[in-house]
Design a protein around this motif. Sequence first.
Motif, short mmCIF file in Angstrom:
data_model
loop_
_atom_site.label_atom_id
_atom_site.label_comp_id
_atom_site.label_asym_id
_atom_site.label_seq_id
_atom_site.Cartn_x
_atom_site.Cartn_y
_atom_site.Cartn_z
N ILE A 138 9.81 3.88 1.71
CA ILE A 138 10.37 2.53 1.81
C ILE A 138 9.45 1.60 1.05
O ILE A 138 8.24 1.56 1.31
CB ILE A 138 10.58 2.11 3.28
N CYS A 139 9.97 0.88 0.08
CA CYS A 139 9.16 0.09 -0.84
C CYS A 139 9.88 -1.23 -1.16
O CYS A 139 10.99 -1.47 -0.67
CB CYS A 139 8.87 0.90 -2.10
N PRO A 140 9.29 -2.10 -1.98
CA PRO A 140 9.89 -3.41 -2.24
C PRO A 140 11.31 -3.36 -2.81
O PRO A 140 12.09 -4.29 -2.58
CB PRO A 140 8.92 -4.04 -3.26
N THR A 141 11.67 -2.30 -3.51
CA THR A 141 12.99 -2.25 -4.14
C THR A 141 14.10 -1.78 -3.20
O THR A 141 15.27 -1.99 -3.48
CB THR A 141 12.97 -1.31 -5.37
N ASN A 142 13.73 -1.12 -2.09
CA ASN A 142 14.78 -0.53 -1.26
C ASN A 142 14.72 -0.90 0.22
O ASN A 142 15.58 -0.50 1.00
CB ASN A 142 14.76 1.00 -1.39
N TRP A 143 13.69 -1.65 0.65
CA TRP A 143 13.50 -1.84 2.09
C TRP A 143 14.65 -2.56 2.76
O TRP A 143 15.04 -2.21 3.88
CB TRP A 143 12.17 -2.56 2.36
N LYS A 144 15.23 -3.55 2.10
CA LYS A 144 16.32 -4.30 2.72
C LYS A 144 17.54 -3.42 2.98
O LYS A 144 18.14 -3.47 4.06
CB LYS A 144 16.72 -5.49 1.84
N ARG A 145 17.91 -2.61 2.02
CA ARG A 145 19.11 -1.79 2.17
C ARG A 145 18.88 -0.63 3.14
O ARG A 145 19.79 -0.24 3.88
CB ARG A 145 19.58 -1.28 0.80
N ILE A 146 17.67 -0.08 3.17
CA ILE A 146 17.36 0.96 4.15
C ILE A 146 17.39 0.39 5.56
O ILE A 146 17.98 0.99 6.47
CB ILE A 146 15.98 1.60 3.85
N VAL A 147 16.79 -0.77 5.75
CA VAL A 147 16.80 -1.42 7.07
C VAL A 147 18.22 -1.79 7.47
O VAL A 147 18.63 -1.57 8.62
CB VAL A 147 15.88 -2.67 7.07
N LEU A 148 18.99 -2.32 6.54
CA LEU A 148 20.38 -2.68 6.82
C LEU A 148 21.19 -1.46 7.21
O LEU A 148 21.98 -1.50 8.17
CB LEU A 148 21.00 -3.36 5.59
#
Length: 291
Positions: free
Chosen positions: A157-167
Amino acid sequence: MEENLALESNPSDHPRASTIFLSKSQTDVREKRKSNHLNHVSPGQLTKKYSSCSTIFLDDSTVSQPNLRTTIKCVTLAIYYHIKNRDANRSLDIFDERSHPLTREKVPEEYFKHDPEHKFIYRFVRTLFSAAQLTAECAIVTLVYLERLLTYAEIDICPTNWKRIVLGAILLASKVWDDQAVWNVDYCQILKDITVEDMNEMERHFLELLQFNINVPASVYAKYYFDLRSLADDNNLNFLFAPLSKERAQNLEAISRLCEDKYKDLCRAAMRRSFSADNFIGVQRSNAILS
């Protein structure tokens, strides 16, 4: 044999495996304690209230009814440590915000080069939970699914994907855990620039990467809850303590009695099933004959 070993080392499946977020936070916690010791800074423990002979202090969070605000703070702190202390930048296109933006406004490339602060992650998750009216238990299950995804899919989980993974984790947890599930179209009302088709596709990929394993045993849930409390204690995120009042003591006693009665009923039911197997009558017992 290898699959069994992998299962036992996965904290989202096995209750005895250490949670990933707690181990990732330990480096920072040790450095913070070392710095405080060298600079003679108080760790802040003196502000914590302790019980005495005359007064008992309790917080308003239990494993069955966690405090929503504090739980979200702890879960987002766990996500923060996941991002900050990640091993690499392994990702998948479906979770990449550059390929699947959550907003129509163009996000500068510089944004994806820096780790988000804890307060920014907290604000994002709190907005979703507040708008969708999700529970604290759902937040804990969200973290379980997130760690399960990272382990199963072997991604970071990194700056480019954290929002969509959390969502994606919130979306799945709300459907599995909460009685009144929030539909994908409802999230589109919260995040106004995302489409239902995108939400559906992300949910499908998330489930496939989890190998459709959405089961969260009670023992795993409890482990995550208590590890989140340990994380809060390590980072001075104190729960709201208050003196135990007579009214609350009576409520706790009533809840305890209810749980005890429920446990006794389950024991009686289990005993009746075992008795019937051996034709148990009164205190006499005749062994079952297997033919």
